[in-house]
Design an enzyme around this catalytic site. Structure first.
Site, short mmCIF file in Angstrom:
data_model
loop_
_atom_site.label_atom_id
_atom_site.label_comp_id
_atom_site.label_asym_id
_atom_site.label_seq_id
_atom_site.Cartn_x
_atom_site.Cartn_y
_atom_site.Cartn_z
CG LEU A 141 87.91 37.12 76.42
CD1 LEU A 141 88.48 36.04 75.52
CD2 LEU A 141 88.64 38.44 76.19
CG ASP A 142 82.68 41.88 74.86
OD1 ASP A 142 82.45 41.97 76.08
OD2 ASP A 142 83.10 42.82 74.16
CE LYS A 143 76.15 34.71 71.59
NZ LYS A 143 74.72 34.97 71.30
NE ARG A 240 82.23 45.20 70.91
CZ ARG A 240 81.09 44.62 71.28
NH1 ARG A 240 81.08 43.84 72.37
NH2 ARG A 240 79.99 44.81 70.61
#
Length: 326
Positions: A141-143, A240
């Site tokens: 998962l992104d930060k 996104r």
């Protein structure tokens, strides 16, 4: 950099139904917990013997009753230090670990994030996970994206989870708040590749990798929409990129959404609330997988984090104050 040697010791007898089958085909049936590519690699390296004789060709035809032994040595590189970082563990057994990742936690060490990552935390929580490539991390998962991630604690578990991801049988559902009011759900089927000029960004590209995102409307507001999304694929930044592509970027997404869009007649409180939300409004809410050993289908759920809940409350209040009936 430390180097560990992981010892693999396996044995089996060739059953009658595998008579005259190739060695690599037999191994895939007898040891399904290991990938075909890994088994072939062991054959070519001379780690496999049949009736005491080392075999280095995958094409050897086998006879029923022959004894197969694998004595493999796998080198595992440990490049990160163990660090004690609090993790929200949703489920754990001897094979897998499921966590609800907090915002701000980077998954892998990289440029600008050499420590303080999920990988560092896993090495401290499960020391033996250093024998699994990438400390058992099979997806990321992104930060600043919150929510569910599964980690493999053993090599066989990693093989199973990677195969589920590749077969698109692992179910992953997200919640997001996007800009603009959307009327209905839909499907975005657009390939994703590296952005032509922005090194750290992805984009819809004609010759990118296939990517499919399903979405449905949970709640509509006067200038925003709360969505539930499901991935068929798992490309970097997929949700996104796809939502930005259809002109509904995620709230708080500076990389793909540009400058914040403030609705007309927004109160000072609401404007401050939007500006204070300094991450993309994206949460991995549900994860469904087959347990690597038992084969049981397991579904995990993670509630929206507090900052996301507060944001939805403020957006809902903004719609009410402005007398919009959605």
């Amino acid at each position: 950099m430390a180097s560990n040697k992981l010892q693999i010791n396996l044995s089996a007898t060739v059953p009658e139904n595998l008579f005259d089958k190739r060695l690599d085909q037999c191994l895939a049936v007898l040891f399904p917990e290991y990938s075909r590519s890994k088994l072939k690699e062991w054959i070519l390296a001379g780690f496999v013997s049949v009736d005491g004789e080392k075999i280095d060709t995958p094409r050897l035809k086998l006879k029923s009753g022959e004894e197969i032994v694998i004595d493999a040595e796998q080198e595992v590189q440990v490049t990160s230090e163990a660090q004690h970082i609090d993790l929200n563990v949703v489920y754990e057994d001897e094979h897998i670990l499921v966590i609800d990742k907090q915002a701000g936690l980077v998954v892998h060490p990289g440029a600008g994030n050499h420590d303080g990552t999920l990988l560092n935390a896993l090495l401290a929580k499960v020391p033996e996970i250093d024998q699994v490539p990438r400390a058992g991390i099979v997806h990321r998962l992104d930060k600043d994206t919150t929510g569910l991630m599964v980690v493999a604690k053993t090599l066989p578990a990693q093989t199973s989870l990677v195969e589920q991801l590749q077969a698109r049988s692992m179910g992953r559902e997200y919640e997001a708040l996007v800009m603009g009011t959307m009327i209905a759900g839909g499907v975005i089927d657009e390939p994703i590749g590296r952005h032509a000029t922005k090194r750290t960004a992805m984009a819809v590209r004609e010759f990118g990798k296939p990517a499919v995102t399903h979405y449905r409307v949970k709640e509509k507001f006067r200038a925003y929409t709360h969505l539930r999304l499901k991935l068929e694929s798992g490309r970097t930044h997929q949700i996104r990129v796809h939502m930005s592509h259809i002109n509904h970027p995620l709230v708080g997404d500076a990389l793909y959404g540009g400058r914040p869009r403030l609705p007309k007649n927004a109160s000072e409180h609401f404007i401050n609330a939007l500006r204070a939300f300094k991450r993309q409004a994206l949460h991995a809410a549900q994860l469904t997988l087959m347990h690597p050993v038992s084969g049981e289908e397991m579904t995990f759920k993670a509630p929206l984090p507090e900052d996301f809940v507060t944001l939805l409350k403020d957006v809902r209040e903004d719609t009410k104050i402005n007398g919009i009936d959605i």
